[in-house]
Design a protein around this motif. Structure first.
Motif, PDB file in Angstrom:
ATOM      1  N   TYR A 168      65.425  74.323  42.635  1.00 13.72           N
ATOM      2  CA  TYR A 168      65.041  73.628  43.857  1.00 13.72           C
ATOM      3  C   TYR A 168      64.319  72.326  43.566  1.00 13.72           C
ATOM      4  O   TYR A 168      64.220  71.462  44.434  1.00 13.72           O
ATOM      5  N   SER A 169      63.811  72.161  42.350  1.00 12.63           N
ATOM      6  CA  SER A 169      63.110  70.912  42.026  1.00 12.63           C
ATOM      7  C   SER A 169      64.085  69.763  41.793  1.00 12.63           C
ATOM      8  O   SER A 169      63.679  68.610  41.696  1.00 12.63           O
ATOM      9  N   THR A 200      62.790  73.422  33.942  1.00 11.00           N
ATOM     10  CA  THR A 200      63.269  72.073  33.657  1.00 11.00           C
ATOM     11  C   THR A 200      62.543  71.037  34.515  1.00 11.00           C
ATOM     12  O   THR A 200      61.999  71.352  35.568  1.00 11.00           O
ATOM     13  N   VAL A 201      62.552  69.803  34.015  1.00  8.10           N
ATOM     14  CA  VAL A 201      61.850  68.707  34.661  1.00  8.10           C
ATOM     15  C   VAL A 201      62.857  67.699  35.221  1.00  8.10           C
ATOM     16  O   VAL A 201      63.887  67.411  34.601  1.00  8.10           O
ATOM     17  N   ASN A 202      62.544  67.204  36.397  1.00  8.07           N
ATOM     18  CA  ASN A 202      63.354  66.167  37.028  1.00  8.07           C
ATOM     19  C   ASN A 202      62.476  64.947  37.296  1.00  8.07           C
ATOM     20  O   ASN A 202      61.266  65.072  37.499  1.00  8.07           O
ATOM     21  N   TRP A 203      63.113  63.807  37.293  1.00  8.48           N
ATOM     22  CA  TRP A 203      62.397  62.559  37.565  1.00  8.48           C
ATOM     23  C   TRP A 203      63.071  61.838  38.734  1.00  8.48           C
ATOM     24  O   TRP A 203      64.305  61.821  38.838  1.00  8.48           O
ATOM     25  N   TYR A 204      62.247  61.233  39.572  1.00  7.14           N
ATOM     26  CA  TYR A 204      62.738  60.500  40.734  1.00  7.14           C
ATOM     27  C   TYR A 204      62.171  59.088  40.737  1.00  7.14           C
ATOM     28  O   TYR A 204      61.025  58.863  40.339  1.00  7.14           O
ATOM     29  N   CYS A 224      57.637  62.957  38.670  1.00  4.30           N
ATOM     30  CA  CYS A 224      58.224  64.093  37.970  1.00  4.30           C
ATOM     31  C   CYS A 224      58.099  65.316  38.880  1.00  4.30           C
ATOM     32  O   CYS A 224      57.247  65.358  39.782  1.00  4.30           O
ATOM     33  N   ALA A 225      58.976  66.286  38.676  1.00  2.00           N
ATOM     34  CA  ALA A 225      58.967  67.496  39.493  1.00  2.00           C
ATOM     35  C   ALA A 225      59.491  68.664  38.677  1.00  2.00           C
ATOM     36  O   ALA A 225      60.361  68.495  37.805  1.00  2.00           O
ATOM     37  N   ALA A 226      58.984  69.849  38.965  1.00  2.00           N
ATOM     38  CA  ALA A 226      59.436  71.059  38.277  1.00  2.00           C
ATOM     39  C   ALA A 226      59.174  72.266  39.166  1.00  2.00           C
ATOM     40  O   ALA A 226      58.332  72.223  40.069  1.00  2.00           O
ATOM     41  N   TRP A 227      59.894  73.329  38.890  1.00  7.42           N
ATOM     42  CA  TRP A 227      59.642  74.600  39.560  1.00  7.42           C
ATOM     43  C   TRP A 227      58.393  75.215  38.936  1.00  7.42           C
ATOM     44  O   TRP A 227      58.184  75.125  37.734  1.00  7.42           O
ATOM     45  N   ASP A 228      57.600  75.859  39.762  1.00  8.30           N
ATOM     46  CA  ASP A 228      56.407  76.556  39.280  1.00  8.30           C
ATOM     47  C   ASP A 228      56.542  78.028  39.631  1.00  8.30           C
ATOM     48  O   ASP A 228      56.778  78.392  40.785  1.00  8.30           O
ATOM     49  N   ASP A 229      56.407  78.884  38.629  1.00  6.04           N
ATOM     50  CA  ASP A 229      56.621  80.310  38.826  1.00  6.04           C
ATOM     51  C   ASP A 229      55.458  81.026  39.522  1.00  6.04           C
ATOM     52  O   ASP A 229      55.595  82.192  39.901  1.00  6.04           O
ATOM     53  N   VAL A 258      56.634  71.778  42.317  1.00  2.98           N
ATOM     54  CA  VAL A 258      55.451  70.923  42.194  1.00  2.98           C
ATOM     55  C   VAL A 258      55.887  69.524  41.760  1.00  2.98           C
ATOM     56  O   VAL A 258      56.809  69.377  40.951  1.00  2.98           O
ATOM     57  N   PHE A 259      55.222  68.534  42.318  1.00  2.00           N
ATOM     58  CA  PHE A 259      55.468  67.140  41.971  1.00  2.00           C
ATOM     59  C   PHE A 259      54.248  66.571  41.245  1.00  2.00           C
ATOM     60  O   PHE A 259      53.118  67.041  41.435  1.00  2.00           O
ATOM     61  N   GLY A 260      54.502  65.537  40.452  1.00  7.47           N
ATOM     62  CA  GLY A 260      53.406  64.746  39.931  1.00  7.47           C
ATOM     63  C   GLY A 260      52.915  63.804  41.026  1.00  7.47           C
ATOM     64  O   GLY A 260      53.593  63.626  42.039  1.00  7.47           O
TER      65      GLY A 260
END
Lengths: 122, 111
Positions: free
Chosen positions: A106-107, B33-37, B89-94, B101-103
């Protein structure tokens, strides 16, 4: 071409309700997880909620859990966000986002709508 | 206070290479995993990097991502004036039933 078009934003008093919609096109909506992400004026991005392609799984940020409800109508290719008991701190631009898979990750928001503005004020 | 920590600002001159860091924890970057926007002024965000280091089609190879442990980085080489934007940056948080969660975002200025 993938398109997401949000609507339903506006001015609402504290404690009031609003329902946002996101009309999707250009992809197989029912196979795709969707999210809502908001951005308060002059602030950063905040994830609000996510829903699986089938609608069977939903997730919420702590800040909205119990007040907001995400849902979808796959027959209408439309995503919704029902917002109740609104607070001043909910004031933001709300973006609809397309995920990459039917669930999980979802991220990762592959495509974003243009956003709809919600203002909570008396 | 964002769960993922980014520097509020970064800058560079045209042609330079800049990096933006994103620090998290074992419940988010450490296991997901990490994503960037990229968000250009007055526009909606755009996906820049996914799966830590993958570029969507259309994103120039000047942009690259990496991840190590509980931290991630976005690098921009051959800096151009049009790269001036906010980066998240953004990632899933368990934790807490799972959530994204976003930076806090990094404003990149091209001098």
């Amino acid at each position: 071409e993938v398109q997401l078009l949000e609507s339903g934003g506006g001015l609402v008093q504290p404690g009031g309700s609003l329902r946002l919609s996101c009309a999707a096109s250009g992809f197989t909506f029912s196979n795709t997880a969707m999210s809502w992400v908001r951005q308060a004026p002059g602030k950063g991005l905040e994830w609000v909620s996510g829903i699986s392609g089938s609608g069977g799984t939903t997730y919420y940020a702590d800040s909205v859990r119990g007040r907001f409800t995400i849902s979808r109508d796959n027959s209408k290719n439309t995503l919704y966000l029902q917002m109740n008991t609104l607070r001043a701190e909910d004031t933001a631009v709300y973006y609809c986002g397309k995920g990459a898979y039917s669930s999980s990750y979802y991220s990762r928001v592959d495509v974003w709508g243009q956003g709809t503005t919600v203002t909570v004020s008396s | 206070q964002s769960v993922l920590t980014q520097p509020p600002s970064a800058s560079g001159t045209p042609g330079q290479r800049v990096t933006i860091s994103c620090s998290g924890s074992s419940s988010n970057i450490g296991t997901n995993t990490v994503n960037w926007y990229q968000q250009l002024p007055g526009t909606a965000p755009k996906l820049l990097i996914y799966f830590n280091n993958q570029r969507p089609s259309g994103v120039p190879d000047r942009f690259s991502g990496s991840k190590s442990g509980t931290s991630a980085s976005l690098a921009i080489s051959g800096l151009q004036s049009e790269d001036e934007a906010d980066y998240y940056c953004a990632a899933w948080d368990d934790s807490l039933n799972g959530h994204v969660v976003f930076g806090g975002g990094t404003k990149l200025t091209v001098l």
